[in-house]
Design a protein around this motif. Sequence first.
Motif, short mmCIF file in Angstrom:
data_model
loop_
_atom_site.label_atom_id
_atom_site.label_comp_id
_atom_site.label_asym_id
_atom_site.label_seq_id
_atom_site.Cartn_x
_atom_site.Cartn_y
_atom_site.Cartn_z
N SER A 253 -2.92 4.80 8.31
CA SER A 253 -1.51 5.08 8.03
C SER A 253 -1.28 6.58 8.09
O SER A 253 -2.09 7.37 7.63
N LEU A 254 -0.18 6.92 8.65
CA LEU A 254 0.15 8.33 8.79
C LEU A 254 0.68 8.86 7.46
O LEU A 254 1.37 8.14 6.73
N PRO A 255 0.39 10.10 7.13
CA PRO A 255 0.91 10.63 5.88
C PRO A 255 2.43 10.73 5.94
O PRO A 255 3.01 11.01 6.99
N HIS A 256 3.03 10.50 4.81
CA HIS A 256 4.49 10.52 4.74
C HIS A 256 4.94 11.91 4.31
O HIS A 256 4.55 12.42 3.27
#
Length: 94
Positions: free
Chosen positions: A59-62
């Motif tokens: 998951s990509l960092p938000h």
Amino acid sequence: MQRRYFFHVFCAVMIFATQLVAVIHSTQHELTAPEAAHCELCAVAHAAPMPPVAVVVPSLPHFEVIAAVAAPAGLPDRRPHARPNSRAPPSLLS
């Protein structure tokens, strides 16, 4: 040159012989009763392939989106109204 030709002919004959044996082998299975167990070679050859591994996507960092405020234009341009820079008189005249 003769040796390479012999090697190519030998490979072609071996591929043909392998295919011929495979056809004869499968024909023997077709002639037997359907309830009869097949050989291990055919069981492995006709087995279902392993399912592909699931791709794990990290998951990509938000990041929070902060709108940048435009910088002010600065002081108005006063060059047409400003006096020229003052400087000293030439050294020959002093």
